[in-house]
Design a protein around this motif. Structure first.
Motif, PDB file in Angstrom:
ATOM      1  N   SER A  48      33.467 -16.570  -2.224  1.00  0.00           N
ATOM      2  CA  SER A  48      33.403 -15.284  -1.514  1.00  0.00           C
ATOM      3  C   SER A  48      34.774 -14.636  -1.387  1.00  0.00           C
ATOM      4  CB  SER A  48      32.768 -15.469  -0.136  1.00  0.00           C
ATOM      5  OG  SER A  48      33.518 -16.376   0.650  1.00  0.00           O
ATOM      6  N   GLU A  49      35.810 -15.443  -1.189  1.00  0.00           N
ATOM      7  CA  GLU A  49      37.152 -14.874  -1.066  1.00  0.00           C
ATOM      8  C   GLU A  49      37.588 -14.199  -2.356  1.00  0.00           C
ATOM      9  OE1 GLU A  49      40.267 -17.241   0.712  1.00  0.00           O
ATOM     10  OE2 GLU A  49      38.794 -18.395   1.844  1.00  0.00           O
ATOM     11  N   ASN A 103      33.182  -5.048  -7.884  1.00  0.00           N
ATOM     12  CA  ASN A 103      31.763  -5.131  -8.239  1.00  0.00           C
ATOM     13  C   ASN A 103      31.344  -6.590  -8.416  1.00  0.00           C
ATOM     14  OD1 ASN A 103      29.221  -4.142  -8.844  1.00  0.00           O
ATOM     15  ND2 ASN A 103      29.707  -3.625 -10.962  1.00  0.00           N
ATOM     16  N   ALA A 104      31.723  -7.419  -7.436  1.00  0.00           N
ATOM     17  CA  ALA A 104      31.472  -8.855  -7.547  1.00  0.00           C
ATOM     18  C   ALA A 104      30.639  -9.363  -6.384  1.00  0.00           C
ATOM     19  CB  ALA A 104      32.791  -9.621  -7.610  1.00  0.00           C
ATOM     20  N   GLU A 105      29.933 -10.459  -6.619  1.00  0.00           N
ATOM     21  CA  GLU A 105      29.161 -11.123  -5.580  1.00  0.00           C
ATOM     22  C   GLU A 105      29.352 -12.624  -5.703  1.00  0.00           C
ATOM     23  OE1 GLU A 105      24.754 -11.121  -6.602  1.00  0.00           O
ATOM     24  OE2 GLU A 105      25.500  -9.482  -7.868  1.00  0.00           O
ATOM     25  N   THR A 131      30.276  -8.920 -11.636  1.00  0.00           N
ATOM     26  CA  THR A 131      30.738 -10.305 -11.708  1.00  0.00           C
ATOM     27  C   THR A 131      30.013 -11.163 -10.685  1.00  0.00           C
ATOM     28  OG1 THR A 131      32.954  -9.558 -12.397  1.00  0.00           O
ATOM     29  CG2 THR A 131      32.754 -11.818 -11.591  1.00  0.00           C
ATOM     30  N   LEU A 132      29.603 -12.346 -11.135  1.00  0.00           N
ATOM     31  CA  LEU A 132      29.046 -13.359 -10.249  1.00  0.00           C
ATOM     32  C   LEU A 132      30.045 -14.501 -10.159  1.00  0.00           C
ATOM     33  CD1 LEU A 132      26.578 -14.520  -8.649  1.00  0.00           C
ATOM     34  CD2 LEU A 132      25.869 -15.597 -10.803  1.00  0.00           C
ATOM     35  N   VAL A 133      30.446 -14.856  -8.939  1.00  0.00           N
ATOM     36  CA  VAL A 133      31.377 -15.960  -8.720  1.00  0.00           C
ATOM     37  C   VAL A 133      30.594 -17.099  -8.072  1.00  0.00           C
ATOM     38  CG1 VAL A 133      33.565 -16.689  -7.710  1.00  0.00           C
ATOM     39  CG2 VAL A 133      33.229 -14.285  -8.337  1.00  0.00           C
ATOM     40  N   GLY A 188      36.961 -20.075  -7.779  1.00  0.00           N
ATOM     41  CA  GLY A 188      36.925 -18.965  -6.854  1.00  0.00           C
ATOM     42  C   GLY A 188      38.334 -18.455  -6.593  1.00  0.00           C
ATOM     43  N   ILE A 189      38.734 -18.455  -5.329  1.00  0.00           N
ATOM     44  CA  ILE A 189      40.045 -17.904  -4.968  1.00  0.00           C
ATOM     45  C   ILE A 189      41.183 -18.714  -5.578  1.00  0.00           C
ATOM     46  CG2 ILE A 189      40.321 -19.233  -2.823  1.00  0.00           C
ATOM     47  CD1 ILE A 189      41.190 -15.479  -3.462  1.00  0.00           C
TER      48      ILE A 189
END
Length: 258
Positions: free
Chosen positions: A212-213, A220-222, A197-199, A127-128
């Motif tokens: 989420s960060e 365009n990400a979730e 994009t899916l994270v 993630g972040i």
């Protein structure tokens, strides 16, 4: 596995499913391989049965691909270059791309350097941390280089040393890889990744950082939290697979069957 050659490396790969189906390229994590990251946890079976042409390869320095002990061979840009070369080799103009951990980082570089080749992205296990870093990994390089694994006391170093030994990895190649493959991306670079994009990161993952960060930095990400899973166990989680399939169905490659 089959092999193709790029930048003096023999890269091992698998290509599963008919050529007229939507392709998805799978990019594995550090110290792993296509077998460990994608075949054994059932990803290739899941994606192929869902109607996708599923391609996965062993990074240079990993699995059955050629090894190098030069850190400069392992920058994310050069490893992303292997991915593009594989797409070229297979005649695939555009694909969904899914990467896990280090593979997610390589996927981001691929999307930045060759945006026209990427329809959608799935970042797993990172993630972040892609922007802020994933902590001190020097002890991991030291653990991989140690002659006696019994001397390794650093928890994360011990985890990766054990993993490398279990998978029969070339520890010297991995030590070279880890020194240059951790290149961070900037906030501005993340904002330039416009593909859907899916994270997805485990809620007990102490390596990848917040899903989420990272998603909020992209247009365009979730985010998807893999409940109760750490960095190692998130890979094969069934809820992750279910969400990934839902995401892929929402962003088809026009003109191809699935």
């Amino acid at each position: 596995m089959t092999f193709f050659r790029h930048e003096s490396f023999d890269i091992a790969y698998v290509d599963s499913g008919p050529a007229n189906q939507e392709p998805i390229l799978l990019i594995h994590g550090f110290a792993s391989s296509a077998k460990v990251n994608w075949i054994t946890p059932g990803w290739i079976k899941t994606l192929t049965e869902a109607g996708y042409r599923t391609v996965a390869f062993d990074h240079r320095g990993h699995g059955r691909s050629s090894k190098s002990y030069d850190p400069e061979d392992y920058t994310p840009t050069r490893m992303a270059g292997d991915a593009v070369a594989l797409l070229d080799h297979l005649g695939i103009p555009i694909a969904h791309v899914m990467g896990y951990s280090m593979g997610a980082r390589v996927s981001a570089f691929l999307a930045l350097d060759h945006p026209e080749r990427v329809r959608s992205l799935i970042f797993g296990g990172l993630g972040i941390g892609m922007v802020d870093g994933v902590g001190d990994w020097d002890p991991i390089a030291e653990a991989l280089s140690a002659e006696d694994p019994g001397t390794v006391t650093h928890p994360r170093g011990k985890m990766f040393r054990t993993f490398a030994d279990q998978t029969g990895s070339d520890r010297r190649a991995l030590a070279a890889c880890i020194s240059t493959s951790r290149e961070l991306l900037t906030v501005d670079e993340m904002a330039r990744i416009t593909q859907p994009t899916l994270v997805a990161v485990g809620t007990k993952d102490d390596i990848g950082g917040s899903a989420s960060e990272l998603a909020t930095l992209m247009p365009n990400a979730e985010a998807f939290d893999i409940e109760g899973r750490d960095h190692m166990l998130s890979v094969g989680d069934r809820t992750f697979k279910k969400r990934a399939l839902e995401f892929l169905r929402m962003h088809p490659i026009e003109g191809l069957a699935r």
